[in-house]
Design a protein around this motif. Structure first.
Motif, PDB file in Angstrom:
ATOM      1  N   LEU A  69       0.837  -1.202   0.000  1.00  0.00           N
ATOM      2  CA  LEU A  69       0.000   0.000   0.000  1.00  0.00           C
ATOM      3  C   LEU A  69       0.868   1.246   0.000  1.00  0.00           C
ATOM      4  O   LEU A  69       0.644   2.164  -0.781  1.00  0.00           O
ATOM      5  CB  LEU A  69      -0.917  -0.005   1.227  1.00  0.00           C
ATOM      6  N   GLY A  70       1.877   1.258   0.865  1.00  0.00           N
ATOM      7  CA  GLY A  70       2.770   2.404   0.933  1.00  0.00           C
ATOM      8  C   GLY A  70       3.439   2.679  -0.390  1.00  0.00           C
ATOM      9  O   GLY A  70       3.518   3.821  -0.839  1.00  0.00           O
ATOM     10  N   SER A  71       3.905   1.627  -1.055  1.00  0.00           N
ATOM     11  CA  SER A  71       4.589   1.850  -2.333  1.00  0.00           C
ATOM     12  C   SER A  71       3.603   2.242  -3.432  1.00  0.00           C
ATOM     13  O   SER A  71       3.915   3.068  -4.282  1.00  0.00           O
ATOM     14  CB  SER A  71       5.401   0.619  -2.738  1.00  0.00           C
ATOM     15  N   SER A  72       2.396   1.687  -3.424  1.00  0.00           N
ATOM     16  CA  SER A  72       1.432   2.037  -4.482  1.00  0.00           C
ATOM     17  C   SER A  72       0.914   3.464  -4.317  1.00  0.00           C
ATOM     18  O   SER A  72       0.604   4.129  -5.296  1.00  0.00           O
ATOM     19  CB  SER A  72       0.267   1.045  -4.520  1.00  0.00           C
ATOM     20  N   LEU A  73       0.826   3.935  -3.081  1.00  0.00           N
ATOM     21  CA  LEU A  73       0.344   5.300  -2.864  1.00  0.00           C
ATOM     22  C   LEU A  73       1.462   6.340  -2.925  1.00  0.00           C
ATOM     23  O   LEU A  73       1.209   7.520  -2.759  1.00  0.00           O
ATOM     24  CB  LEU A  73      -0.390   5.393  -1.519  1.00  0.00           C
ATOM     25  N   ARG A  74       2.689   5.883  -3.163  1.00  0.00           N
ATOM     26  CA  ARG A  74       3.812   6.821  -3.244  1.00  0.00           C
ATOM     27  C   ARG A  74       4.507   6.766  -4.594  1.00  0.00           C
ATOM     28  O   ARG A  74       5.715   6.894  -4.670  1.00  0.00           O
ATOM     29  CB  ARG A  74       4.827   6.502  -2.141  1.00  0.00           C
ATOM     30  N   GLN A  75       3.767   6.587  -5.641  1.00  0.00           N
ATOM     31  CA  GLN A  75       4.374   6.539  -6.970  1.00  0.00           C
ATOM     32  C   GLN A  75       4.579   7.968  -7.465  1.00  0.00           C
ATOM     33  O   GLN A  75       3.613   8.666  -7.771  1.00  0.00           O
ATOM     34  CB  GLN A  75       3.492   5.747  -7.929  1.00  0.00           C
ATOM     35  N   PRO A  76       5.841   8.413  -7.557  1.00  0.00           N
ATOM     36  CA  PRO A  76       6.119   9.817  -7.868  1.00  0.00           C
ATOM     37  C   PRO A  76       5.655  10.266  -9.255  1.00  0.00           C
ATOM     38  O   PRO A  76       5.448  11.453  -9.478  1.00  0.00           O
ATOM     39  CB  PRO A  76       7.642   9.921  -7.739  1.00  0.00           C
ATOM     40  N   GLU A  77       5.461   9.327 -10.163  1.00  0.00           N
ATOM     41  CA  GLU A  77       5.046   9.727 -11.513  1.00  0.00           C
ATOM     42  C   GLU A  77       3.552  10.063 -11.591  1.00  0.00           C
ATOM     43  O   GLU A  77       3.077  10.548 -12.610  1.00  0.00           O
ATOM     44  CB  GLU A  77       5.414   8.642 -12.543  1.00  0.00           C
ATOM     45  N   MET A  78       2.805   9.793 -10.510  1.00  0.00           N
ATOM     46  CA  MET A  78       1.365  10.088 -10.500  1.00  0.00           C
ATOM     47  C   MET A  78       1.047  11.139  -9.446  1.00  0.00           C
ATOM     48  O   MET A  78       1.667  11.151  -8.380  1.00  0.00           O
ATOM     49  CB  MET A  78       0.567   8.820 -10.179  1.00  0.00           C
ATOM     50  N   ASP A  79       0.056  11.973  -9.734  1.00  0.00           N
ATOM     51  CA  ASP A  79      -0.384  12.926  -8.720  1.00  0.00           C
ATOM     52  C   ASP A  79      -1.195  12.174  -7.656  1.00  0.00           C
ATOM     53  O   ASP A  79      -1.592  11.019  -7.848  1.00  0.00           O
ATOM     54  CB  ASP A  79      -1.184  14.069  -9.350  1.00  0.00           C
ATOM     55  N   ALA A  80      -1.442  12.827  -6.528  1.00  0.00           N
ATOM     56  CA  ALA A  80      -2.060  12.171  -5.379  1.00  0.00           C
ATOM     57  C   ALA A  80      -3.481  11.667  -5.679  1.00  0.00           C
ATOM     58  O   ALA A  80      -3.851  10.563  -5.270  1.00  0.00           O
ATOM     59  CB  ALA A  80      -2.078  13.118  -4.187  1.00  0.00           C
ATOM     60  N   ARG A  81      -4.256  12.435  -6.397  1.00  0.00           N
ATOM     61  CA  ARG A  81      -5.629  11.996  -6.704  1.00  0.00           C
ATOM     62  C   ARG A  81      -5.604  10.740  -7.571  1.00  0.00           C
ATOM     63  O   ARG A  81      -6.357   9.799  -7.343  1.00  0.00           O
ATOM     64  CB  ARG A  81      -6.424  13.102  -7.407  1.00  0.00           C
ATOM     65  N   THR A  82      -4.738  10.722  -8.559  1.00  0.00           N
ATOM     66  CA  THR A  82      -4.618   9.557  -9.433  1.00  0.00           C
ATOM     67  C   THR A  82      -4.179   8.334  -8.636  1.00  0.00           C
ATOM     68  O   THR A  82      -4.701   7.237  -8.818  1.00  0.00           O
ATOM     69  CB  THR A  82      -3.614   9.842 -10.572  1.00  0.00           C
ATOM     70  N   ARG A  83      -3.212   8.519  -7.706  1.00  0.00           N
ATOM     71  CA  ARG A  83      -2.758   7.405  -6.864  1.00  0.00           C
ATOM     72  C   ARG A  83      -3.883   6.887  -5.984  1.00  0.00           C
ATOM     73  O   ARG A  83      -4.053   5.676  -5.828  1.00  0.00           O
ATOM     74  CB  ARG A  83      -1.583   7.846  -5.983  1.00  0.00           C
ATOM     75  N   PHE A  84      -4.655   7.803  -5.406  1.00  0.00           N
ATOM     76  CA  PHE A  84      -5.763   7.423  -4.530  1.00  0.00           C
ATOM     77  C   PHE A  84      -6.783   6.587  -5.307  1.00  0.00           C
ATOM     78  O   PHE A  84      -7.194   5.512  -4.861  1.00  0.00           O
ATOM     79  CB  PHE A  84      -6.423   8.682  -3.958  1.00  0.00           C
TER      80      PHE A  84
END
Length: 195
Positions: A69-84
């Motif tokens: 979860l931590g790694s999937s929600l911290r993908q720098p190539e995506m903005d926070a809304r897209t990650r969520f």
């Protein structure tokens, strides 16, 4: 890995796979040991009881899940809304997967262990708290980076959305279709509007 740790890991991974398919009470000790190919004495060397084993399976799952979860929600190539939203798209995909091991054990076991074991319930509850914290942090990042509009309380919003998805997953299991998960995704997108 040392042989002792290998045996414990084998019991846990086999147990997790069987539990994903049959539930906690549906996995008998003899089935587990036969499937893992280990003697009864090995089981009791690592786990003093089936409940202690169940706690270890859940601890193992929660640790692995939080790392993913931590790694999937911290993908720098995506903005926070897209990650969520991607997190919940993955949830949807996993919950309808033909492989029971892809599905979330929190969804599978919450109702089952609630009355069986206060300790197992606590482990699941702590796991849920950790997941919601990760989600709340992502919402806060989205507000800060401008991809999510203002939210009154990101923690409460993360909790509401997570609980909605738990319910949608249970309904999907009962109905054997994903309409409730699609509905949860639409509601999630509306609850976290763009700025």
């Amino acid at each position: 890995m040392e042989p002792q740790k290998d045996t414990r890991s084998l019991i846990l991974s086999t147990g997790r796979r069987l539990t994903a398919k049959r539930g906690y009470t549906g996995v008998g000790l003899s089935d587990l040991l036969k499937e893992a190919g280990v003697p009864k004495g090995s089981f009791y060397h690592y786990f003093p009881s089936k409940e202690a084993y169940g706690c270890a399976v859940l601890d193992d799952f929660i640790q692995e899940y939080n790392a993913r979860l931590g790694s999937s929600l911290r993908q720098p190539e995506m903005d926070a809304r897209t990650r969520f939203l991607a997190y919940f798209e993955d949830w949807h995909r996993n919950q309808v997967s033909p492989n029971p091991e892809d599905r979330c054990l929190v969804v599978r076991l919450s109702a089952e262990v609630a009355d069986l074991s206060p300790t197992m319930s606590r482990i699941l509850q702590q796991g849920v708290i950790g997941i919601v914290e990760h989600l709340a942090n992502t919402l806060e990042e989205g507000v800060a980076d401008g991809t999510i509009g203002p939210l009154g309380d990101p923690s409460a919003m993360a909790e509401t959305i997570y609980h909605m998805w738990l319910g949608a997953s249970l309904v999907a299991s009962l109905s054997h279709d994903d309409a409730s998960l699609k509905s949860a995704m639409r509601a999630t997108q509306e609850l976290i509007p763009r700025l």
